[in-house]
Design a protein around this motif. Structure first.
Motif, PDB file in Angstrom:
ATOM      1  N   PRO A  12       0.827  -1.219   0.000  1.00 46.49           N
ATOM      2  CA  PRO A  12       0.000   0.000   0.000  1.00 46.49           C
ATOM      3  C   PRO A  12       0.858   1.265   0.000  1.00 46.49           C
ATOM      4  N   ALA A  43      -1.669   2.344  -2.709  1.00 44.01           N
ATOM      5  CA  ALA A  43      -2.744   2.936  -1.918  1.00 44.01           C
ATOM      6  C   ALA A  43      -2.917   4.421  -2.240  1.00 44.01           C
ATOM      7  N   THR A  50      -7.084   0.688  -2.503  1.00 48.35           N
ATOM      8  CA  THR A  50      -6.311  -0.082  -1.531  1.00 48.35           C
ATOM      9  C   THR A  50      -5.554  -1.244  -2.155  1.00 48.35           C
TER      10      THR A  50
END
Length: 1012
Positions: A12, A43, A50
């Motif tokens: 992420p 992310a 995500t």
């Protein structure tokens, strides 16, 4: 050992206490093996992204390391179907034989709780977010310790947070203090949660550890320097990173690993927050040195953040001076090489990444701008700097460039890892990615605005409309040449003063013009009106005036710009059209529209004088035979004759109209009673029976007549027409050639409908509505993913009414809104039961009607339900039909965007039966596509259905969407869907609709079977 290979890491983020500490160890281990590291950062909190959705660099990378669930289901399936090894770090592999490197979270948390029990604590609370695998394991360790020590589980001492940060800890402490549950100690899912708990308790005047003991998990740098210092569990980052790399290379070398999951032990670190040691004491000189080093590094990191913020702001100011922002002005930090490639579609419809911007601070070779790459072959390997080659000190960072407007492409950066990234999330290139996406949006909008301005300039020169510009500061109006031409009859009286124009307006229209301009001074009220203005020879012409206000940045109106159109001919045509719209062309009688208007007026008259009126519906018997045998020309002559005959039977105040075909309708008003209707009907039937001659041939007519009365039978226009029509059809069914009077018995179907509607209104109050749940099973893991909520109505007579019978009625009457609210609340309540039964990650799916979806406050309703029931947003999936999603795309994008921001999942139901395409769905923020059961039913026998299912699955995956197939009833269907890489299935084969208790038993049975 495989050397010179490329290892991809998907995470992420690439900085912070977790990712920033883990990534350098992975990089070091890769360098030691003379290999190359590609790091993909995925992310984006602003856009709610995500997971990696697209297979970037897939053909270039030899093996992958996934840090936490950072890849979409479609990417994981692509990995599972390829020969590329991959290892999951911090979560279990989605494949039974997949490889994972995990921390001994459960046992470590159990040891931490046992430590508190040894201190004499009996009421121990847990604060944390259990959505991630490792955090859920920590929660289970907490429960294990309670059970081992014979301590009861108190739900008041469990607070599930929305994040792993300080805010979550503050929220958890406040909830514990408000709950009324007595506690003396807290264990937190993360150190930041624990530090938030300590901050909150100390702010409220409590002492830690004097009043409450607190233990965290992770041993972040702030843990040692906090006051009090935090007792915690130290994450084995180096062991995790090196073990992940070791397993990847052994898999590359073809070795068969005996264990698919490796648990890395964690170290329990005792400090003062659990009351074991005073704040000033250190176990050793080494520990004291470690403490001082942390302080120094944190201080340096914060200093660098200040400098970086200044440099980023300065770079942004420089960049925004130009029309375009160049990436060299944004990625000024440790990255010394960059390549921006944007999505473009060629003339043949093929999509490529095309290089649009490049930079190198060291003079390294750069790919030429305009060069095309496939997604799986980006970044350009041949142009990467020498420091990124196998064994080099630099890493290649890949990041998607996305905004709310669109998916722009990818950027590749090269440079060393920042050594301070493991203290705080100070890699401000995150902001640069966001700024870059917004800059691309700005550039696109700039070109669009410039194009619009050019078009408006051309339109202004060539249009037949007059253009006017009212400067509100000087109070003068400029008129273009066309405007002067439209107003040529009054040019002598027209000046740039607004009053001179108002004097030309017809006296009866001046107030409307003043009102329109007055309203326009309020925002979102553009001017649009038609009025008369003096033209040639004192004659008035009709004009259409439109305009809107230009506002300055302070909200003040500065100008009004608009157009003026001569619509005199249009108004004349409208008058003729209106006449035709209210008159039947064949018979000259009024048509349906005029009849309904006059019926409404007559009803208002009868309401005032208390008298009655009647509506008669007349249908010529066997008229179709005449048309079919003698032709439409003869039929038209007969209709004209019938119209004249019927008109002779009604009075001057009565109305007869032709509805179409051979149907006529009559209004008798006023009347004394039903005898007046019978008298008129008898005259009609007698006149129609008399023979008449057309083209030498004798004809006879008869008619079926139905009538109803106002106000005794109906009190609105449509009801009266409908009841008269019902009586007429009843007459025709019984032989025709007579009059039938409406009675309520003729509306038995309507009565049945009314009874069902009435019963449905009380179904909620009487607890007659119940919920069933149909399991949804993952084809990848074989595990139960969740369940769809199905509504049933158990009527008072003991019968079960299926949704197909009462849901359309509920939607038509608006009852679907309170019923849908109840279904949403009850489904979430049942989901909470499932979570308590040990199923925290299950997803409950709830169908949302079009009426619910149209409610502007629907997102707030969802928030309240989640808050009141205590389930997490990720536990809820809202299903809307394909038709609902695309019928108002602008509303759907806004509404779904708000729902996605809450954190719930969105599914498109019944996909495939509408007229939309997956390309439409690309514009919508959705997660799941559900294939309609009609395509699954015959997919084995029908190649067309199979092709449709295959196309939906492939296109959905290409858009980053997962797919659920509904109506799966056979093993062959299941096997085919597995071949097509469908994500999930639902249907009788895996489970019929069942009660909540039955579903819990079903889940436990499936879980037990999979664990055998």
């Amino acid at each position: 050992m495989a050397q010179g290979t490329r290892i991809g890491v998907i995470a992420p983020h690439l900085d912070g206490e977790y990712y920033g500490r883990l990534l350098p160890f992975i990089h070091d281990a890769v360098r030691e093996r003379q290999s190359q590291l590609f790091a993909v950062q995925v992310a984006d909190e602003y856009l709610g992204i995500t997971a990696l959705e697209e297979p970037i660099a897939f053909e270039l990378v030899d093996a992958w390391i996934l840090i936490l669930p950072s890849a979409s289901a479609s990417f994981l399936e692509l990995l599972g179907n390829s020969d590329k090894p991959f290892v999951c770090v911090g979560f279990q592999s989605p494949y039974p034989n997949g490889h994972s490197v995990l921390v001994e979270n459960r046992g470590s948390m159990k040891a931490a709780v046992n430590h508190l029990v040894d201190h004499g604590h009996k009421a121990i609370a847990f604060v944390g977010n259990t959505e991630q695998y490792d955090l859920h394991q920590r929660y289970l360790g907490y429960r294990d310790a309670l059970e081992q020590n014979g301590l009861p589980f108190d739900e008041r001492l469990l607070v599930l947070t929305n994040d792993n940060l300080l805010e979550g800890g503050v929220y958890g402490a406040e909830k514990l203090l408000q709950s009324g549950g007595a506690f003396t100690a807290v264990v937190a899912g993360t150190d930041l949660n624990a530090l938030g708990v300590i901050d909150c308790l100390q702010t409220r005047g409590y002492s830690v550890p004097g009043d409450y003991a607190v233990i965290g998990f992770d041993d972040i740098h702030q843990a040692a320097v906090n006051y009090p210092s935090l007792t915690t569990v130290r994450q084995p980052f180096e062991a995790m990173g090196r073990e992940a790399v070791r397993r990847v290379f052994e898999l590359l070398d073809g070795k068969r690993l005996n264990e698919t999951e490796v648990l890395i032990p964690a170290q329990f670190i005792v400090r003062s927050s659990c009351a074991c040691a005073e704040r000033t004491q250190f176990a050793s000189a080494e520990e004291f040195d470690h403490y001082l080093q942390n302080l120094s590094q944190l201080r340096l990191s914060l200093h660098n953040i200040t400098i970086n913020n200044y440099q980023m702001t300065r770079g942004l100011i420089i960049a925004t001076k130009e029309e375009k922002i160049h990436i060299s002005d944004l990625f000024w930090n440790l990255s010394h090489w960059g390549c921006l490639a944007l999505w473009e579609t060629d003339d043949e419809g093929h999509r490529h990444l095309v290089v649009r911007q490049v930079f190198s601070k060291k003079g390294d070779p750069l790919p030429p701008e305009g060069k095309k790459y496939q997604l799986h072959d980006f970044p350009p390997i041949d142009f990467l700097p020498p420091e990124t080659r196998p064994g080099g000190k630099d890493v290649v960072i890949l990041h998607p460039v996305k905004s709310e407007l669109q998916n722009w492409g990818y950027i590749a950066l090269a440079g060393p890892l920042d050594s301070l990234n493991n203290f705080v999330a100070n890699d401000l290139s995150r902001h640069s990615f966001t700024i870059l996406a917004v800059a691309l949006e700005r550039e696109l909008l700039f070109h669009q605005i410039r194009s619009i301005a050019e078009k408006l300039e051309i339109v202004s020169r060539t249009t037949n409309d007059g253009i006017w510009d009212w400067d509100l500061e000087t109070n003068k109006i400029d008129w273009n040449i066309r405007a002067h031409k439209i107003l040529s009859g009054s040019t002598a009286d027209l000046s740039n003063a607004p009053r001179s124009f108002l004097k030309l307006v017809h006296r009866e229209d001046r107030q409307a013009v003043r009102t329109a301009f007055g309203k326009s001074r309020r925002k979102e009220h553009p001017i649009q009106l038609e009025f008369r203005i003096r033209g040639l020879d004192e004659q008035y012409i009709w004009v259409f005036l439109a305009g809107d206000i230009v506002w300055d940045d302070k909200g003040n109106a500065t100008r009004i710009i608009g157009s003026l159109t001569d619509i005199t001919e249009k108004k004349a045509n409208e008058a003729r059209i209106t006449q035709l719209a209210y008159q039947d062309a064949l018979t000259g009688l009024p048509n349906r529209l005029l009849f309904k208007d006059q019926l409404k007026n007559a009803m208002e008259d009868r309401l005032r004088d208390g008298k009655k009126l009647a509506v008669m519906m007349i249908d010529l018997d066997r008229f179709k035979i005449v048309n079919d045998t003698l032709g439409h020309q003869t039929g038209d002559l007969l209709l004209q004759h019938a119209a004249r005959a019927l008109k002779e039977c009604v009075g001057e105040n009565d109305i007869i109209a032709r509805l179409g075909g051979d149907e006529f309708i009559v209004l008798l008003s006023p009347i004394e009673g039903v005898e007046d209707v019978r008298r008129v009907a008898d005259r009609m039937l007698r006149l129609l029976k008399q023979p008449f001659i057309l083209e030498g041939q004798e004809f006879y007519l008869s008619a079926s007549i139905g009538a109803c009365m106002y106000p005794c039978d109906g009190t609105d226009v449509d009801s009266l027409i409908r009841f008269a029509d019902l009586a007429m059809y009843h007459t025709k069914e019984n032989g025709g050639n007579r009059l039938g009077i409406y009675t309520p018995a003729l509306s038995s179907k309507r009565v049945e409908r009314f009874n069902m509607e009435n019963g449905l209104r009380y179904a909620l109050e009487r607890n007659e509505l119940t919920l069933n749940f149909q399991p949804q099973v993952s084809l990848v893991t074989g595990k139960v993913y969740g369940a769809e909520t199905l509504l049933r109505w158990n009527s008072p007579d003991g019968t079960t009414i299926q949704p197909g019978e009462f849901i359309p009625l509920a939607e038509e009457t608006g009852l679907i809104v309170p019923i849908g609210q109840w279904v949403l609340e009850q489904a979430c309540v049942e989901c909470k039961r499932w979570i308590h039964a040990g199923m925290p990650s299950l997803v409950i799916s709830v169908n949302i009607s079009a009426l619910q979806f149209q409610q502007d406050d629907f997102p707030e309703i969802v928030r309240n339900v989640l808050r009141n029931t205590g389930i997490e947003p990720f536990n809820l999936c809202l299903e809307i039909t394909e038709h609902t999603a695309v019928q108002n795309l602008e509303h759907s994008i806004r509404m779904l965007g708000e729902l996605v921001s809450i954190g719930v999942k969105i599914a498109i139901d019944d996909f495939g039966i509408g007229q939309s395409s997956l390309l439409w769905l690309k514009k919508l923020p959705v997660h799941i596509v559900k294939i309609d059961p009609s395509f699954i039913l015959n997919m084995i026998e029908d190649s067309d259905d199979d092709a449709i299912a295959k196309a939906v699955i492939e296109m959905s995956h290409s858009l980053g969407l997962s797919v659920t197939a509904e109506g799966v009833e056979t093993e062959r269907q299941l096997e085919r869907l597995q071949q097509l890489q469908c994500d999930r299935i639902q249907g009788f084969f895996t489970g019929r609709p069942m009660t909540s208790d039955q579903f819990i038993a079903y889940f436990l049975e499936i879980s037990s079977w999979m664990n055998e």
